[in-house]
Write an enzyme that holds these catalytic residues in place. Structure first.
Site, PDB file in Angstrom:
ATOM      1  N   HIS A 156       0.813  -1.214   0.000  1.00 12.21           N
ATOM      2  CA  HIS A 156       0.000   0.000   0.000  1.00 12.21           C
ATOM      3  C   HIS A 156       0.844   1.260   0.000  1.00 12.21           C
ATOM      4  O   HIS A 156       2.056   1.215   0.200  1.00 12.21           O
ATOM      5  CB  HIS A 156      -0.962  -0.009   1.197  1.00 12.21           C
ATOM      6  N   CYS A 172       3.352  -4.852   6.634  1.00 10.11           N
ATOM      7  CA  CYS A 172       2.929  -4.474   5.289  1.00 10.11           C
ATOM      8  C   CYS A 172       4.102  -3.901   4.496  1.00 10.11           C
ATOM      9  O   CYS A 172       5.114  -3.489   5.056  1.00 10.11           O
ATOM     10  CB  CYS A 172       1.803  -3.448   5.345  1.00 10.11           C
TER      11      CYS A 172
END
Length: 196
Positions: A156, A172
């Site tokens: 992301h 992440c």
């Protein structure tokens, strides 16, 4: 003294150790909403080592595959013709890093963020954030599933671009917002993702 584009390219080639085997990848076109939100996110200098380039493919994987090299803090999107696009990323610190093979199960633009239960336990002060410039997921998110189940890990954007190149996330893979938009435009749902 301002340097010309060819001089800068030669300097970067030397800095990156890439010789003549790289080329810059232009920024993608963005919507008015993207431009508005991106203007509200802090900006940061880009270390040339973590800038976006098309290079000779170092992964050996099939075209369309995403490969994340966590130790190098690099993400590669494999292209046909033994080429790849290399993006600088932030990764999980050692306590929260994840490795394995997954697939992109879903894609979202300016997604909302809802911290997982285990993160809320560790940090009771965290709370859900609506999609937009304040969301830690940034401009785009690719949701990673393994064997049909959500891994809870994402590739992301970020609202902390100054941390690209560091091991600072809870697992992440973070990218500069313009980079994640560029990748998002290339990657279909179902794409293979390898995190090493």
């Amino acid at each position: 003294m301002r340097k010309s584009a060819p001089v800068l390219a030669m300097m970067l080639a030397g800095t990156l150790g890439l010789g003549g085997c790289f080329s810059a990848v232009p920024d993608p076109k963005v919507s008015e909403l993207d431009a508005k939100y991106m203007a509200m996110v802090p900006q940061a200098e880009i270390d040339p080592h973590f800038a976006r380039y098309q290079i000779d493919d170092p992964t050996g994987e099939a075209p369309g595959t995403i490969v994340v090299e966590t130790k190098q803090r690099q993400l590669y999107y494999v292209l046909p013709g033994k080429k790849a696009i290399r993006y600088g990323v932030s990764v999980g610190d050692e306590a929260f890093g994840w490795t394995g093979t997954a697939e992109v199960a879903r894609k979202a633009e300016w997604p909302a963020w809802n911290p997982p239960a285990e993160m809320k336990k560790r940090w009771p002060h965290v709370h859900a954030v609506e999609g937009g410039p304040n969301s830690p997921l940034g401009a785009r998110a690719l949701y990673l599933h393994q064997n049909g189940k959500d891994t809870l890990y994402r590739i992301h954007g970020t609202n902390e671009p100054e941390k690209i190149g560091q091991a600072v996330s809870s697992g992440c893979i973070r990218m500069r917002n313009m980079d994640v938009v560029e990748l998002y435009n290339r990657v279909p749902v179902g794409a293979k993702v390898i995190v090493r």
